[in-house]
Design a protein around this motif. Structure first.
Motif, PDB file in Angstrom:
ATOM      1  N   ILE A 146     -15.593  10.839  22.626  1.00  0.00           N
ATOM      2  CA  ILE A 146     -15.716  10.923  21.088  1.00  0.00           C
ATOM      3  C   ILE A 146     -16.557  12.349  20.518  1.00  0.00           C
ATOM      4  O   ILE A 146     -16.470  13.075  19.738  1.00  0.00           O
ATOM      5  CB  ILE A 146     -15.776  10.285  19.704  1.00  0.00           C
ATOM      6  N   PHE A 147     -16.831  12.457  22.106  1.00  0.00           N
ATOM      7  CA  PHE A 147     -18.568  13.922  21.868  1.00  0.00           C
ATOM      8  C   PHE A 147     -17.740  14.787  23.170  1.00  0.00           C
ATOM      9  O   PHE A 147     -18.586  15.716  22.426  1.00  0.00           O
ATOM     10  CB  PHE A 147     -19.194  12.803  22.304  1.00  0.00           C
ATOM     11  N   GLY A 148     -16.362  14.783  23.565  1.00  0.00           N
ATOM     12  CA  GLY A 148     -16.631  16.228  23.830  1.00  0.00           C
ATOM     13  C   GLY A 148     -15.505  15.452  25.076  1.00  0.00           C
ATOM     14  O   GLY A 148     -15.465  14.468  25.641  1.00  0.00           O
ATOM     15  N   THR A 149     -14.158  16.822  25.345  1.00  0.00           N
ATOM     16  CA  THR A 149     -13.781  16.333  26.477  1.00  0.00           C
ATOM     17  C   THR A 149     -14.936  15.818  28.077  1.00  0.00           C
ATOM     18  O   THR A 149     -13.924  14.549  28.587  1.00  0.00           O
ATOM     19  CB  THR A 149     -12.580  17.319  27.334  1.00  0.00           C
ATOM     20  N   ASN A 163     -19.914  22.966  29.093  1.00  0.00           N
ATOM     21  CA  ASN A 163     -19.747  21.787  29.376  1.00  0.00           C
ATOM     22  C   ASN A 163     -21.212  21.983  30.159  1.00  0.00           C
ATOM     23  O   ASN A 163     -21.879  22.871  30.560  1.00  0.00           O
ATOM     24  CB  ASN A 163     -19.282  22.379  30.941  1.00  0.00           C
ATOM     25  N   LEU A 164     -21.321  19.970  30.107  1.00  0.00           N
ATOM     26  CA  LEU A 164     -22.895  20.088  30.520  1.00  0.00           C
ATOM     27  C   LEU A 164     -22.217  18.705  31.496  1.00  0.00           C
ATOM     28  O   LEU A 164     -21.193  17.925  31.351  1.00  0.00           O
ATOM     29  CB  LEU A 164     -23.640  19.224  28.985  1.00  0.00           C
ATOM     30  N   ASP A 165     -22.990  18.623  32.424  1.00  0.00           N
ATOM     31  CA  ASP A 165     -22.330  17.224  33.379  1.00  0.00           C
ATOM     32  C   ASP A 165     -24.405  16.619  33.786  1.00  0.00           C
ATOM     33  O   ASP A 165     -25.122  17.578  33.500  1.00  0.00           O
ATOM     34  CB  ASP A 165     -21.486  17.664  34.447  1.00  0.00           C
ATOM     35  N   ALA A 166     -23.641  15.342  34.303  1.00  0.00           N
ATOM     36  CA  ALA A 166     -24.300  15.055  34.853  1.00  0.00           C
ATOM     37  C   ALA A 166     -26.039  15.527  36.128  1.00  0.00           C
ATOM     38  O   ALA A 166     -26.929  15.050  36.680  1.00  0.00           O
ATOM     39  CB  ALA A 166     -24.547  13.598  35.579  1.00  0.00           C
ATOM     40  N   ASN A 167     -24.363  16.125  36.426  1.00  0.00           N
ATOM     41  CA  ASN A 167     -25.109  17.346  37.860  1.00  0.00           C
ATOM     42  C   ASN A 167     -26.113  18.232  37.811  1.00  0.00           C
ATOM     43  O   ASN A 167     -27.071  17.830  38.019  1.00  0.00           O
ATOM     44  CB  ASN A 167     -23.914  17.750  38.644  1.00  0.00           C
ATOM     45  N   ASN A 168     -26.596  18.450  36.604  1.00  0.00           N
ATOM     46  CA  ASN A 168     -27.219  19.410  35.861  1.00  0.00           C
ATOM     47  C   ASN A 168     -27.972  18.637  34.829  1.00  0.00           C
ATOM     48  O   ASN A 168     -28.964  19.077  33.643  1.00  0.00           O
ATOM     49  CB  ASN A 168     -26.373  20.617  35.313  1.00  0.00           C
ATOM     50  N   ASN A 169     -28.292  17.279  34.728  1.00  0.00           N
ATOM     51  CA  ASN A 169     -29.082  16.428  34.097  1.00  0.00           C
ATOM     52  C   ASN A 169     -28.705  16.532  32.777  1.00  0.00           C
ATOM     53  O   ASN A 169     -29.361  17.023  31.412  1.00  0.00           O
ATOM     54  CB  ASN A 169     -30.864  16.794  33.978  1.00  0.00           C
ATOM     55  N   TRP A 170     -27.556  16.808  32.443  1.00  0.00           N
ATOM     56  CA  TRP A 170     -26.930  17.022  31.010  1.00  0.00           C
ATOM     57  C   TRP A 170     -27.441  19.066  30.144  1.00  0.00           C
ATOM     58  O   TRP A 170     -27.128  18.236  29.133  1.00  0.00           O
ATOM     59  CB  TRP A 170     -27.061  16.098  30.472  1.00  0.00           C
ATOM     60  N   LEU A 171     -27.942  19.580  30.743  1.00  0.00           N
ATOM     61  CA  LEU A 171     -29.125  20.555  30.122  1.00  0.00           C
ATOM     62  C   LEU A 171     -27.759  21.980  30.718  1.00  0.00           C
ATOM     63  O   LEU A 171     -26.780  22.072  31.311  1.00  0.00           O
ATOM     64  CB  LEU A 171     -30.208  20.800  30.850  1.00  0.00           C
ATOM     65  N   PRO A 172     -27.576  22.624  30.020  1.00  0.00           N
ATOM     66  CA  PRO A 172     -26.523  23.669  29.639  1.00  0.00           C
ATOM     67  C   PRO A 172     -27.051  25.434  31.180  1.00  0.00           C
ATOM     68  O   PRO A 172     -27.881  25.253  31.329  1.00  0.00           O
ATOM     69  CB  PRO A 172     -27.014  25.105  28.916  1.00  0.00           C
ATOM     70  N   ASN A 173     -26.057  25.124  31.607  1.00  0.00           N
ATOM     71  CA  ASN A 173     -26.247  26.314  32.371  1.00  0.00           C
ATOM     72  C   ASN A 173     -26.373  27.906  32.098  1.00  0.00           C
ATOM     73  O   ASN A 173     -24.833  28.438  31.752  1.00  0.00           O
ATOM     74  CB  ASN A 173     -24.809  26.060  33.223  1.00  0.00           C
ATOM     75  N   LEU A 174     -27.629  28.188  31.716  1.00  0.00           N
ATOM     76  CA  LEU A 174     -26.988  29.341  31.100  1.00  0.00           C
ATOM     77  C   LEU A 174     -26.401  30.671  31.930  1.00  0.00           C
ATOM     78  O   LEU A 174     -26.161  31.385  31.631  1.00  0.00           O
ATOM     79  CB  LEU A 174     -29.053  30.176  30.552  1.00  0.00           C
ATOM     80  N   GLU A 175     -27.126  30.271  33.179  1.00  0.00           N
ATOM     81  CA  GLU A 175     -26.553  31.710  34.088  1.00  0.00           C
ATOM     82  C   GLU A 175     -24.823  31.432  34.396  1.00  0.00           C
ATOM     83  O   GLU A 175     -24.906  32.486  34.322  1.00  0.00           O
ATOM     84  CB  GLU A 175     -26.822  31.258  35.526  1.00  0.00           C
ATOM     85  N   GLU A 176     -24.050  30.649  33.684  1.00  0.00           N
ATOM     86  CA  GLU A 176     -22.566  31.007  34.017  1.00  0.00           C
ATOM     87  C   GLU A 176     -22.600  31.362  32.216  1.00  0.00           C
ATOM     88  O   GLU A 176     -21.756  32.001  31.857  1.00  0.00           O
ATOM     89  CB  GLU A 176     -22.182  29.150  33.531  1.00  0.00           C
TER      90      GLU A 176
END
Length: 383
Positions: A354-357, A144-157
């Motif tokens: 259409i780009f994902g949930t 999941n990407l989200d605005a809180n992480n500037n739509w970057l992957p959370n590699l730690e997760e």
């Protein structure tokens, strides 16, 4: 005749289906303005069209072409990467022209995926990454990407997951649909992550010159070639979407694997298109300056339109789209929201779902529409 089981793993592409509906409305006399599709409405550089026309009388113009493209095109791609991304490529072994980067998604996946292999795919992201993965019997694993992480992957997760079956990871920066930009620090961490887990990273990079002051290639990161490929395209940067001209770059071994697939799928790119592409790639930075002046004016108007719809958005994005969050008081899904606009205001906008949930609750506006048309839509919303 019974189709293959794999055909049931995918649905018809959203735009293929939805644009039939839009065309039927237009045929019925509705004045639809299409703000949904990222198909450039501007012309390519004049020298590109001139080069194609001039090439038609060359002796080799209408013959089968090399699966690897003509040497001049590979050299032009390598020079383009050197001049614009500070990336050194061997034109003979580390560059492979493609008939659009979309075919590269299939070719790379066919070269590396066996049935049951896993693929890391962003949510939200370009739907084709998922479709191709499923068609090959591989398994999409969404991060999941989200605005809180500037739509970057959370590699730690991601590190907390079982990654033992993961072969590929798709990333796409500047990001479509959100327009988020990756940082050099993030790419460095991503390459380290890929090396640790022996995952091939593919950065899909067609938007880096659109409204972006710092174009960047993942291949500019030290050691990236060992674990990364990059797709790029002339579609957005040079208004050549219909020409179907793209390329994949990376380590010679990786490119050779992709070529094995590609050489069994086509008989080479049309010569005239290659000659036009060479001229495009030789364009000066003035081309992007002038192109972005147009897109910047359009984006200002789209921001006005989004504000009229009570949507919120970031102004720190790149690419030819505006990604906007639906108003807090909205109770409709993103598809229902855009359908209401389509039927009540005669304007088509892409639903984020259409780009994902993770795209639910957002809509995406295209900048591939004239200022006059955007102003017309603003007036319709105000009416």
């Amino acid at each position: 005749m019974i189709p293959a089981k794999r055909i049931h793993t995918v649905e018809e592409y959203y735009f293929s289906r939805k644009l039939r509906e839009v065309r039927s409305l237009i045929a019925a006399g509705k004045p639809i303005v299409n703000l949904g599709i990222g198909s450039p409405d501007l012309q390519p550089p004049t020298v590109v069209v001139d080069a194609l026309e001039a090439s038609l009388h060359d002796d080799t113009a209408h013959k089968y072409q090399s699966y690897q493209g003509i040497p001049e095109l590979r050299n032009a791609i390598a020079s383009f990467y050197k001049n614009n991304y500070k990336v050194t490529l061997n034109a003979d072994t580390e560059v492979l022209p493609l008939m659009g980067s979309k075919e590269g998604i299939m070719h790379i996946s066919m070269a590396y995926l066996d049935e049951g292999d896993e693929v890391l795919i962003a949510n939200p992201s370009y739907p084709t990454y998922t479709s191709v993965t499923k068609l090959l019997g591989a398994i999409p694993i969404y991060y999941n990407l989200d605005a809180n992480n500037n739509w970057l992957p959370n590699l730690e997760e991601l590190e907390q997951q079982d990654l033992s079956k993961v072969k590929l990871m798709w990333v796409n920066y500047p990001h479509m649909p959100t327009g988020a930009k990756a940082t050099r620090t993030f790419f460095e961490k991503l390459i380290a992550f890929a090396k640790k887990h022996q995952i091939l990273i593919i950065n899909d990079n067609p938007y880096s010159f659109i409204l972006n002051d710092e174009p960047m290639s993942i291949l500019s990161i030290e050691g990236a070639k060992e674990v990364a490929l990059e797709l790029n395209s002339l579609s957005k940067s040079f208004n050549m979407a219909g020409w179907r001209t793209g390329m994949v770059m990376g380590k010679a071994t990786h490119i050779q694997h992709v070529l094995k697939v590609k050489s069994n799928m086509d008989s080479g790119m049309f010569y005239g298109i290659q000659k036009g592409a060479i001229k495009a790639l030789a364009s000066s930075k003035d081309w992007f300056t002038e192109l972005n002046k147009i897109y910047a004016k359009r984006r200002q108007l789209i921001w006005q339109l989004a504000t009229k719809l009570n949507c919120t958005f970031s102004t720190e994005t790149a690419g030819m789209f505006v990604w906007a969050k639906l108003p807090k008081e909205n109770t409709l899904s993103s598809e229902a929201f855009i359908d209401k606009l389509l039927y009540e205001k005669n304007v088509f906008i892409t639903p984020g779902s259409i780009f994902g949930t993770q795209g639910e609750g957002y809509i995406r506006f295209s900048l591939c529409v004239t200022e006059e048309k955007i102003k017309e839509v603003i007036n319709r919303i105000e009416a």
